[in-house]
Design an enzyme around this catalytic site. Structure first.
Site, PDB file in Angstrom:
ATOM      1  N   HIS A  60       9.375  -1.673   3.133  1.00  0.00           N
ATOM      2  CA  HIS A  60       8.985  -2.125   4.473  1.00  0.00           C
ATOM      3  C   HIS A  60       8.147  -1.047   5.178  1.00  0.00           C
ATOM      4  O   HIS A  60       7.158  -1.357   5.844  1.00  0.00           O
ATOM      5  CB  HIS A  60      10.228  -2.417   5.322  1.00  0.00           C
ATOM      6  CG  HIS A  60      11.105  -3.515   4.805  1.00  0.00           C
ATOM      7  ND1 HIS A  60      12.380  -3.282   4.337  1.00  0.00           N
ATOM      8  CD2 HIS A  60      10.908  -4.855   4.691  1.00  0.00           C
ATOM      9  CE1 HIS A  60      12.925  -4.434   3.965  1.00  0.00           C
ATOM     10  NE2 HIS A  60      12.053  -5.400   4.154  1.00  0.00           N
ATOM     11  N   GLN A 103      16.465 -20.254   4.864  1.00  0.00           N
ATOM     12  CA  GLN A 103      16.002 -19.938   3.512  1.00  0.00           C
ATOM     13  C   GLN A 103      17.135 -19.487   2.592  1.00  0.00           C
ATOM     14  O   GLN A 103      16.882 -19.074   1.464  1.00  0.00           O
ATOM     15  CB  GLN A 103      14.880 -18.888   3.561  1.00  0.00           C
ATOM     16  CG  GLN A 103      15.312 -17.505   3.988  1.00  0.00           C
ATOM     17  CD  GLN A 103      14.119 -16.606   4.272  1.00  0.00           C
ATOM     18  OE1 GLN A 103      13.363 -16.820   5.212  1.00  0.00           O
ATOM     19  NE2 GLN A 103      13.930 -15.597   3.445  1.00  0.00           N
TER      20      GLN A 103
HETATM   21  P1  AMP Z   1      12.330  -8.923   3.303  1.00  0.00           P
HETATM   22  O1  AMP Z   1      12.872  -8.122   4.447  1.00  0.00           O
HETATM   23  O2  AMP Z   1      13.024  -8.687   2.014  1.00  0.00           O
HETATM   24  O3  AMP Z   1      12.155 -10.384   3.659  1.00  0.00           O
HETATM   25  O4  AMP Z   1      10.857  -8.386   3.060  1.00  0.00           O
HETATM   26  C1  AMP Z   1       9.916  -8.320   4.104  1.00  0.00           C
HETATM   27  C2  AMP Z   1       8.565  -8.004   3.520  1.00  0.00           C
HETATM   28  O5  AMP Z   1       8.626  -6.754   2.829  1.00  0.00           O
HETATM   29  C3  AMP Z   1       8.092  -9.040   2.494  1.00  0.00           C
HETATM   30  O6  AMP Z   1       6.699  -9.249   2.669  1.00  0.00           O
HETATM   31  C4  AMP Z   1       8.389  -8.375   1.185  1.00  0.00           C
HETATM   32  O7  AMP Z   1       7.542  -8.796   0.140  1.00  0.00           O
HETATM   33  C5  AMP Z   1       8.132  -6.926   1.527  1.00  0.00           C
HETATM   34  N1  AMP Z   1       8.848  -6.043   0.585  1.00  0.00           N
HETATM   35  C6  AMP Z   1      10.167  -6.080   0.253  1.00  0.00           C
HETATM   36  N2  AMP Z   1      10.442  -5.147  -0.673  1.00  0.00           N
HETATM   37  C7  AMP Z   1       9.262  -4.515  -0.947  1.00  0.00           C
HETATM   38  C8  AMP Z   1       8.888  -3.470  -1.830  1.00  0.00           C
HETATM   39  N3  AMP Z   1       9.760  -2.870  -2.635  1.00  0.00           N
HETATM   40  N4  AMP Z   1       7.597  -3.080  -1.842  1.00  0.00           N
HETATM   41  C9  AMP Z   1       6.678  -3.688  -1.026  1.00  0.00           C
HETATM   42  N5  AMP Z   1       6.978  -4.671  -0.176  1.00  0.00           N
HETATM   43  C10 AMP Z   1       8.246  -5.091  -0.131  1.00  0.00           C
END
Ligand code: AMP
Length: 280
Positions: A34, A61
């Protein structure tokens, strides 16, 4: 940093802002992945633009009985990370704020959402598309950043923007990994010590397949057999899927080529991890 919990108030603020606005939608439990999206957001917004972060664990979701209730919500640490990253707007609504009544209107992508994770998590991408549409309306960003770690989500959001003609540019950010190669994920916190020790079989299997491809192996069946063998070598791993798909259509391919996407989802106990690699 301004913190909003009210949808009406954040929308009113966004409507009058003439700044370049860059949104990073998240579910919180923020980690290095993030943080890299936030840095990218600041680069795009520039000094005078506005970096917007949403933190919302979206019940729509999650399947009934999945990890919605126990999803980590470290509010103070998330807020501190956003402050350190120079975030301008943090939107952190309660569930009742985003869904004031039982929703009966949904946004559904119908071409890309049925394969890969869509097959194991029916309704998941409908929930994602619905909440992202709402966030786009409320926060009115000029850009929104999504991670390639969730490759299918990124592809579906691009389609959402194209088909509903949102005037928002979607920016992809590369996957950030721990030093042993495991992709950073809020769900890594669920892993036991033994599961965590075995989880790097995911990136290991993807990299081994990429190496085989670069040495001339193009049979999807043989590449996937290798991937499955590598993952199954970890006794605690249970494969949900391992697939080689076209990166545009997300449909399976028989022959690997440049821009084929190798995608895996693997359970360790109740924890489901995903990873992917785009062939060079
Ligand atoms: P989440 O909080 O898991 O819904 O993720 C929020 C955003 O962060 C989404 O666009 C994910 O694809 C991105 N994200 C989560 N993990 C990673 C990672 N390891 N590297 C890059 N982006 C990430």
């Amino acid at each position: 940093m301004k913190i909003f919990t009210s949808a009406t108030e954040v929308a009113a603020a966004a409507r009058v802002s003439t700044k370049r606005k860059v949104l990073v939608p998240t579910m919180g439990a923020l980690h290095a992945g993030h943080a890299s999206l936030l840095r990218r957001a600041r680069e795009i917004a520039g000094r005078y633009g506005e970096v917007q972060v949403s933190i919302f664990v979206n019940p729509l979701q999650f399947a009934p009985g999945s990890d919605f209730e126990k999803y980590p919500r470290p509010d103070a640490a998330d807020e501190a990370l956003c402050r350190d990253a120079g975030v301008d707007i943090l939107f952190r609504p309660a569930v009742e704020e985003m869904y004031p009544g039982e929703p009966s209107v949904f946004v559904e992508e119908t071409a890309l959402a049925s394969s890969l994770c869509g097959r194991s998590r029916p309704g998941h991408f409908r929930g994602v598309c619905t909440v992202v549409t709402k966030l786009f309306h409320l926060l009115a960003p000029d850009f929104a950043i999504f991670g390639e770690k969730d490759f299918q989500q990124l592809a579906i959001i691009r389609r959402l923007v194209r088909d509903l003609q949102f005037q928002i540019e979607i920016v992809a950010a590369p996957t950030v990994r721990e030093t042993d190669g495991l992709a950073c994920s809020s769900r890594n916190a669920y892993l036991s010590v033994a599961e965590r020790a075995q989880a790097p079989v995911l990136p290991g299997a993807l990299l081994a397949a990429k190496a085989a491809f670069l040495l001339g192996e193009t049979s999807a069946a043989r590449l996937l057999a290798r991937v499955r063998d590598s993952i199954n070598a970890a006794p605690l791993a249970r494969i949900d899927y391992a697939e080689l798909v076209d990166a545009e259509t997300l449909q399976p391919v028989a022959t690997a080529k440049s821009h084929s996407l190798l995608a895996v989802a693997v359970f360790f106990g109740q924890t489901r991890l995903i990873d992917n690699l785009l062939f060079p």
